[in-house]
Design an enzyme around this catalytic site. Structure first.
Site, mmCIF file in Angstrom:
data_model
loop_
_atom_site.group_PDB
_atom_site.id
_atom_site.type_symbol
_atom_site.label_atom_id
_atom_site.label_comp_id
_atom_site.label_asym_id
_atom_site.label_seq_id
_atom_site.Cartn_x
_atom_site.Cartn_y
_atom_site.Cartn_z
ATOM 1 N N PRO A 10 0.782 -1.226 0.000
ATOM 2 C CA PRO A 10 0.000 0.000 0.000
ATOM 3 C C PRO A 10 0.820 1.285 0.000
ATOM 4 C CG PRO A 10 -0.876 -1.533 1.608
ATOM 5 C CD PRO A 10 0.379 -2.146 1.051
ATOM 6 N N ASN A 11 0.377 2.194 -0.825
ATOM 7 C CA ASN A 11 0.873 3.577 -0.892
ATOM 8 C C ASN A 11 2.246 3.714 -1.547
ATOM 9 O OD1 ASN A 11 -1.443 4.692 0.515
ATOM 10 N ND2 ASN A 11 -0.624 3.669 2.333
ATOM 11 N N ARG A 18 5.061 11.139 -2.072
ATOM 12 C CA ARG A 18 4.664 10.799 -0.714
ATOM 13 C C ARG A 18 5.819 11.040 0.260
ATOM 14 N NH1 ARG A 18 4.441 4.632 1.570
ATOM 15 N NH2 ARG A 18 3.565 5.179 3.592
ATOM 16 N N TYR A 23 10.839 9.128 2.302
ATOM 17 C CA TYR A 23 10.946 8.029 1.336
ATOM 18 C C TYR A 23 11.761 8.366 0.097
ATOM 19 C CZ TYR A 23 7.290 6.105 4.296
ATOM 20 O OH TYR A 23 6.592 5.626 5.370
ATOM 21 N N ASN A 75 8.316 -5.230 -0.040
ATOM 22 C CA ASN A 75 8.063 -4.071 0.804
ATOM 23 C C ASN A 75 6.553 -4.028 0.995
ATOM 24 O OD1 ASN A 75 7.733 -1.707 2.146
ATOM 25 N ND2 ASN A 75 8.991 -0.463 0.772
ATOM 26 N N ALA A 78 2.711 -0.452 5.141
ATOM 27 C CA ALA A 78 2.144 -0.503 6.491
ATOM 28 C C ALA A 78 1.609 -1.887 6.852
ATOM 29 C CB ALA A 78 1.041 0.540 6.617
ATOM 30 N N GLU A 99 12.734 -8.961 3.100
ATOM 31 C CA GLU A 99 11.929 -7.793 3.492
ATOM 32 C C GLU A 99 12.744 -6.519 3.257
ATOM 33 O OE1 GLU A 99 10.822 -7.850 7.626
ATOM 34 O OE2 GLU A 99 9.862 -5.873 7.535
ATOM 35 N N HIS A 101 12.630 -2.089 3.279
ATOM 36 C CA HIS A 101 11.991 -0.799 3.552
ATOM 37 C C HIS A 101 12.916 0.322 3.124
ATOM 38 C CE1 HIS A 101 8.845 -2.761 5.831
ATOM 39 N NE2 HIS A 101 9.790 -3.468 6.417
ATOM 40 N N ARG A 108 11.593 4.907 13.786
ATOM 41 C CA ARG A 108 10.425 5.780 13.612
ATOM 42 C C ARG A 108 9.412 5.535 14.746
ATOM 43 N NH1 ARG A 108 8.472 5.322 7.627
ATOM 44 N NH2 ARG A 108 7.221 7.103 8.320
HETATM 45 C C1 DQA Z 1 7.841 1.480 4.538
HETATM 46 C C2 DQA Z 1 7.794 1.697 6.047
HETATM 47 C C3 DQA Z 1 6.393 1.448 6.566
HETATM 48 O O1 DQA Z 1 6.357 1.690 7.967
HETATM 49 C C4 DQA Z 1 5.414 2.391 5.896
HETATM 50 O O2 DQA Z 1 4.105 2.122 6.340
HETATM 51 C C5 DQA Z 1 5.503 2.339 4.420
HETATM 52 C C6 DQA Z 1 6.824 2.326 3.807
HETATM 53 C C7 DQA Z 1 9.225 1.840 3.959
HETATM 54 O O3 DQA Z 1 9.522 1.396 2.868
HETATM 55 O O4 DQA Z 1 9.990 2.573 4.599
HETATM 56 O O5 DQA Z 1 4.502 2.381 3.707
HETATM 57 O O6 DQA Z 1 7.608 0.111 4.268
#
Ligand code: DQA
Length: 149
Positions: A10-11, A18, A23, A75, A78, A99, A101, A108
């Site tokens: 998501p996102n 964003r 990011y 990735n 959230a 995994e 990020h 954070r």
């Molecule tokens: C994320 C970190 C997550 O906490 C966040 O919700 C994201 C992006 C990252 O790539 O830093 O959507 O996965």
């Protein structure tokens, strides 16, 4: 050629606009383009996808296993912090999951300190911005030689 799935949750389709201070300025398209170039150099084939829906990610994890992928770079956004379904999906496949990020969730908000993915991932790379994906791709390539075991 070994196949590597790159799954984004998501996102992450909003990268570039964003919260760039967290990011970075790269769009997901740009990151994926750079990954494709690196994959070619490493002799890997990439299948990169993004969805805002948990079930798509579950289905794609299953598909990666069914297609005999070498690894999945994930990735989960959230969903990392909330999804037992993704954790169970990873446990349901033999494919190693790396995994990733962009940010370092451990540095954070406290709700980001929990990852349901980490305990079942082969490894975790976080905090290096878009470079996290490149490092994950190198790690995936190294798995061909049985690295890390
Ligand atoms: C994320 C970190 C997550 O906490 C966040 O919700 C994201 C992006 C990252 O790539 O830093 O959507 O996965």
């Amino acid at each position: 050629m070994s196949l590597v799935f790159v799954l984004n949750g998501p996102n992450l389709n909003r990268l570039g606009q964003r919260q760039p201070e967290i990011y970075g300025a790269d769009t997901l398209d740009r990151i994926v383009e750079a990954l494709h170039a690196r994959a070619e150099a490493l002799g890997l084939t990439l299948d990169a996808r993004q969805s805002n829906h948990e079930g798509h990610l579950v289905d794609w994890l299953h598909e990666a296993a069914d297609r005999g992928a070498l690894a999945v770079i994930l990735n989960a956004g959230a969903l990392t912090h909330s999804s037992i379904a993704l954790r169970d999906a990873i446990l349901s496949i033999p494919t190693p999951v790396i995994e990733v990020h962009l940010s370092n969730p451990a540095a954070r908000e406290p709700f980001r300190h929990v990852s349901h993915v980490s305990p079942v991932a082969r490894g975790v790379i976080q905090g290096f911005g878009s470079l996290s994906y490149m490092l994950a791709l190198d790690a995936a390539a190294a798995l061909r030689q049985g690295a890390g075991r």
